[in-house]
Enzyme design. Sequence first.
Site: not given
Length: 590
Positions: A304, A254, A252, A344, A274, A259
């Site tokens: 994200e 990045k 995937e 994701f 996060r 996050r």
Amino acid sequence: MEFSVLADAFSKMESTTKRLELTQDLVELFEKTPQDVISRIVYLLQGKLRPDFEGIELGVAEKLAIRAIAKSSGSDNAEKKIEEEYRKGGDLGQAASKILEQKEQTTFMVQDITVERVYENLFTIAKLVGSKTQDRKMKYISGLLNDANPIEAKFILKILLGTLRLGIAENTVMDALAITFTGNKENRKILEHAYNVSSDLGKVAEAIASKGLQGIEKFEINLFNPIRPMLADRVKSEYEAMEKLGNAFAAEYKLDGERIQLHIEGENVRLFSRSLENITSYYPDIVEKIPKAIHAEKVILEAEAVAINENTGDFLPFQELMHRRRKYQVEKAVLQYPITVNFFDVLYYNGKSCLETGYKERRCLLEKIVKEDNFAKHIPMTIINNESEIEEFLENSINSGCEGLMLKMLDKPYQAGSRGSYWLKLKREYRNELGDSLDLVVIGAFFGKGRRTGKYGTLLLATYDDDNDKFTSICKVGTGFTDEDLDQLYQILSNKVTIKKNPKIDSAMEADVWFEPELVVEVVASEITLSPIHMAARNQIRKDTGLALRFPKFTGKIRLEKNAEDASTNEEIMTLYKGQKKVAHSKNLM
Ligand code: AMP
């Protein structure tokens, strides 16, 4: 439960940093703790009142605390005496304890001071809002101090001011809980699972104390309570990735953003960072727009958030997004710094955990749940079968403004709270000599000269030594800063200045100012070298020698979303150091 039992335990724990001793002290404390108080004890041990994600902060200013101590001491000129004492020792709790020791013993009976009472009072103080808050806070504080003995007063103040730093890692608390309530330290694994899905150590403690292991095994995900995120190991090359992941895996993009764990039920949305902070208020656009893109009744998703250029749709660097982190004028920031939300993973779907489901199935489900539009996106993904396919996908990701790739095993579960080998990150920088970016903790600073007068010109940085819960110095950094960076750093860091070096800091170098080890910044460097001065990985490679960074440079990224414990560890630095030696060695052979 009498508060003196807790204060005595705190005193004991304050005098050691050894993990085994701390564990033993905790076991002794838990043995004396009634079931219905244990969650409060666990929060207090960490200097908190509730788990972090509830965002309950005491926020008592030193000035107010000094006034409250003065009032309780009953002596003339008390504020001045306390300030003097504080300046000498650098610890207000200790200063209070000294001043109150001098107080003449009152003849009438004072009220018993229990953990329950202290906790309730602290909770009330944290919740106070509205007019005359300061006066009301002071009344509660001096009420407690009036009935406390000097040692109790010391710890009440440390909790109030947020300076209780016993250095107890969460793992140590879990070890002690496992020993106390199951007689076997190995059971920590089961406790860890409960903690990973609840992010609430107090709740875990209460469950094991009242129901034993059975209570823990039944821990389930609760919507609106964050799950501890899964982390990725790093690889340096496509070749290393193929070696570790085999012949078929997912790659995937990045993305370089923030996050976000999204908890959604209808129009109700809660967002966690996060580090599990509730960040809903920074993203009113997500709260408004995302529910329209979601096809599920209840769901926990990961994404994200990335700042974008609205005209071109290009991803913008992480710093742009950090402008969103403000308390006021959020609406203005939403317009100024538009984002997209790039999904994701899915962790929970309509009442069921997805953590045990394999990656491939989770990704299919995610694509069904999130309907893409201008704002909500699926992170680009492809299945990789050979090295040249990674190479190509990596180039594409970098050309779109991403940092690199996340590589994920197809059939593996979501490992909440751990950095395993099921996810690997391959960043562009890792392909250079060292060129690697590191996340380091700012522990101290040196005042600037010339244009930098009145600011911090050079920062002293540390890695995280997770075995000993210490922050070990690794380099000074004075390049890579714009004037704006220096202003921003000065602003953030001046709130973290301490009079004395925090005991968790391990540095032989003397800085002009010391900070609470909290702020994480990103740096790159040309090389890792052996160092007689720095403390990172000291004695691990060579006796009386640590590791240092050569030519470190600030990348412009202040990682506000990271906790100090998320910084690069000594183990990671040693791996990089050894990898670098291997490259040098193979070059010499050529
Ligand atoms: P690092 O902060 O360098 O350890 O990299 C891990 C971070 O990458 C995660 O915490 C996410 O914020 C971010 N990230 C970006 N893209 C992805 C992705 N496709 N999957 C997982 N994490 C991602």
